[in-house]
Write a protein that holds these residues in place. Structure first.
Motif, short mmCIF file in Angstrom:
data_model
loop_
_atom_site.label_atom_id
_atom_site.label_comp_id
_atom_site.label_asym_id
_atom_site.label_seq_id
_atom_site.Cartn_x
_atom_site.Cartn_y
_atom_site.Cartn_z
N GLU A 1 6.37 -23.92 -47.09
CA GLU A 1 5.43 -22.72 -46.46
C GLU A 1 4.05 -22.82 -46.15
OE1 GLU A 1 5.47 -21.16 -50.48
OE2 GLU A 1 7.32 -20.09 -50.26
N VAL A 2 3.71 -22.63 -44.77
CA VAL A 2 2.61 -23.02 -44.23
C VAL A 2 1.40 -22.12 -43.99
CG1 VAL A 2 1.64 -24.17 -41.96
CG2 VAL A 2 4.15 -24.69 -42.88
N GLU A 3 0.25 -22.40 -44.47
CA GLU A 3 -0.59 -21.33 -44.64
C GLU A 3 -1.94 -21.51 -43.91
OE1 GLU A 3 -1.76 -21.17 -48.58
OE2 GLU A 3 0.01 -20.11 -49.36
N ASP A 4 -2.13 -22.79 -43.22
CA ASP A 4 -3.15 -23.00 -42.44
C ASP A 4 -2.78 -24.03 -41.07
OD1 ASP A 4 -5.44 -21.54 -43.47
OD2 ASP A 4 -5.12 -22.83 -45.36
N ASP A 5 -3.47 -23.96 -40.08
CA ASP A 5 -3.10 -25.06 -39.31
C ASP A 5 -3.71 -26.58 -39.80
OD1 ASP A 5 -2.94 -22.88 -37.36
OD2 ASP A 5 -4.80 -23.12 -36.56
N GLY A 6 -3.22 -27.45 -39.25
CA GLY A 6 -3.66 -28.84 -39.65
C GLY A 6 -2.59 -29.84 -39.13
N PRO A 7 -3.15 -31.13 -39.50
CA PRO A 7 -2.16 -32.19 -39.18
C PRO A 7 -0.83 -32.49 -40.10
CG PRO A 7 -4.17 -33.01 -39.97
CD PRO A 7 -4.22 -31.54 -39.87
N PHE A 8 -0.01 -32.74 -39.55
CA PHE A 8 1.28 -33.27 -40.38
C PHE A 8 1.27 -34.65 -40.91
CE2 PHE A 8 4.96 -30.48 -39.06
CZ PHE A 8 4.38 -29.40 -39.11
N SER A 9 1.67 -34.85 -42.14
CA SER A 9 1.66 -36.29 -42.42
C SER A 9 2.54 -37.30 -41.74
CB SER A 9 2.21 -36.30 -44.09
OG SER A 9 1.20 -35.39 -44.77
N ALA A 10 1.98 -38.34 -41.47
CA ALA A 10 2.92 -39.27 -40.84
C ALA A 10 3.79 -40.02 -41.75
CB ALA A 10 1.81 -40.43 -40.45
N VAL B 1 2.94 -32.83 -30.71
CA VAL B 1 3.47 -33.86 -30.98
C VAL B 1 3.15 -34.99 -29.73
CG1 VAL B 1 5.47 -35.11 -31.47
CG2 VAL B 1 5.57 -32.83 -32.01
N ASP B 2 2.18 -35.90 -30.22
CA ASP B 2 1.90 -36.92 -29.18
C ASP B 2 1.36 -36.24 -27.87
OD1 ASP B 2 1.96 -39.30 -30.98
OD2 ASP B 2 3.88 -39.67 -30.55
N GLY B 3 0.73 -35.18 -27.85
CA GLY B 3 -0.15 -34.40 -26.81
C GLY B 3 0.93 -33.76 -25.92
N THR B 4 2.26 -33.26 -26.68
CA THR B 4 3.09 -32.57 -25.99
C THR B 4 3.10 -31.31 -26.84
OG1 THR B 4 4.29 -34.15 -24.69
CG2 THR B 4 5.24 -32.09 -25.13
N GLU B 5 2.96 -30.08 -26.15
CA GLU B 5 3.04 -28.78 -27.20
C GLU B 5 4.48 -28.44 -27.17
OE1 GLU B 5 0.05 -25.67 -26.82
OE2 GLU B 5 1.48 -24.40 -26.19
N HIS B 6 4.98 -27.83 -28.17
CA HIS B 6 6.34 -27.12 -28.44
C HIS B 6 6.20 -25.97 -29.23
CE1 HIS B 6 8.39 -30.95 -27.61
NE2 HIS B 6 7.18 -31.79 -28.04
N ARG B 7 6.49 -24.81 -29.03
CA ARG B 7 6.54 -23.48 -29.44
C ARG B 7 7.73 -23.05 -30.09
NH1 ARG B 7 2.08 -20.55 -28.21
NH2 ARG B 7 3.23 -18.52 -28.91
N LEU B 8 7.85 -23.32 -31.41
CA LEU B 8 9.05 -22.96 -32.06
C LEU B 8 9.26 -21.66 -32.33
CD1 LEU B 8 8.39 -26.06 -32.82
CD2 LEU B 8 9.30 -25.77 -35.07
N GLY C 1 8.80 -38.97 -37.01
CA GLY C 1 7.75 -38.89 -38.00
C GLY C 1 6.57 -39.75 -37.86
N ASP C 2 6.73 -40.76 -36.90
CA ASP C 2 5.85 -41.53 -36.63
C ASP C 2 4.59 -40.92 -35.72
OD1 ASP C 2 8.50 -42.73 -36.04
OD2 ASP C 2 7.62 -44.54 -36.88
#
Length: 204
Positions: free
Chosen positions: A47-56, A76-83, A93-94
């Motif tokens: 459950e995501v409530e805020d913007d932020g980085p994903f854990s590596a 993801v490494d500078g490429t945007e994906h809209r889900l 995951g790296d």
């Protein structure tokens, strides 16, 4: 794990994120007792409530599917994906990954598999009331089904299955079904499932 199990959403343990940006519920994983650093595979709902980085997660492949909310944006490494809802995205995951939720809080289904230990697939599957959904589980495989809607029932496939007697297990939204032995799984009703298949090399 043994044969077929139903995991109720209400029974899952909630783990808050250290950064305060959300919460996670683990549905299934292996090996038994493995932590976040040594799992072979792991299925969870965040459950995501805020913007932020994903854990590596070095050495781990990830797949994510939006199951609540209208959109999630991953860089993801500078490429945007809209889900969009029910459309999975696979990414390493790296990778340096930043998530944003421009339309507000979301909920997403996650599959993580450690390279060399497991592989997996994720997709959304509609279930038609006129034709029950029936799928096999092969040797060495694990099937995880997540009810994305109410109105679905796990049906017994073995007439001697006392636990499933009486018409099957009614699945509430976000309840999960896990099968880790060869054989069929049958779900009836009308609605939507998320289907995850995990293959573990060398597993009998």
């Amino acid at each position: 794990m043994g044969a077929t199990r139903v995991i109720r959403w209400a029974d899952l343990t909630v783990t808050p994120w250290k950064n305060g940006g959300g919460r996670t519920r683990e549905i299934a994983g292996a090996p038994a007792g493995a932590g976040i650093a040594d799992f072979a595979w792991r299925v969870s709902v965040a459950e995501v409530e805020d913007d932020g980085p994903f854990s590596a997660f070095p050495g781990v492949d990830r797949q994510i599917m939006l199951i609540d909310g209208t959109v999630m944006v991953l860089d993801v490494d500078g490429t945007e994906h809209r889900l969009a809802p029910f459309s999975p995205l696979a990414f390493p995951g790296d990778a340096a990954t930043l998530g944003s939720i421009p339309s507000g809080p979301t909920r997403d289904l996650n599959l993580m598999t450690r390279r060399g230990h497991a592989t997996g697939t994720m997709r959304a599957v509609p279930v038609d009331a006129a034709a029950p959904y029936r799928t096999p589980v092969d040797t060495g495989g694990v099937l995880v089904l997540l009810a994305l809607t109410d109105g679905l029932v796990l049906q017994p496939t073995d007439p001697t299955d006392v636990a499933a007697a009486g018409g099957g297990h009614v699945l509430s939204r976000l309840d999960a079904v896990i099968q880790d032995q060869p054989g069929p799984v049958c779900v009836s009703g009308a609605g939507m499932l998320a289907q995850i298949r995990v293959d573990v090399p060398g597993r009998d």
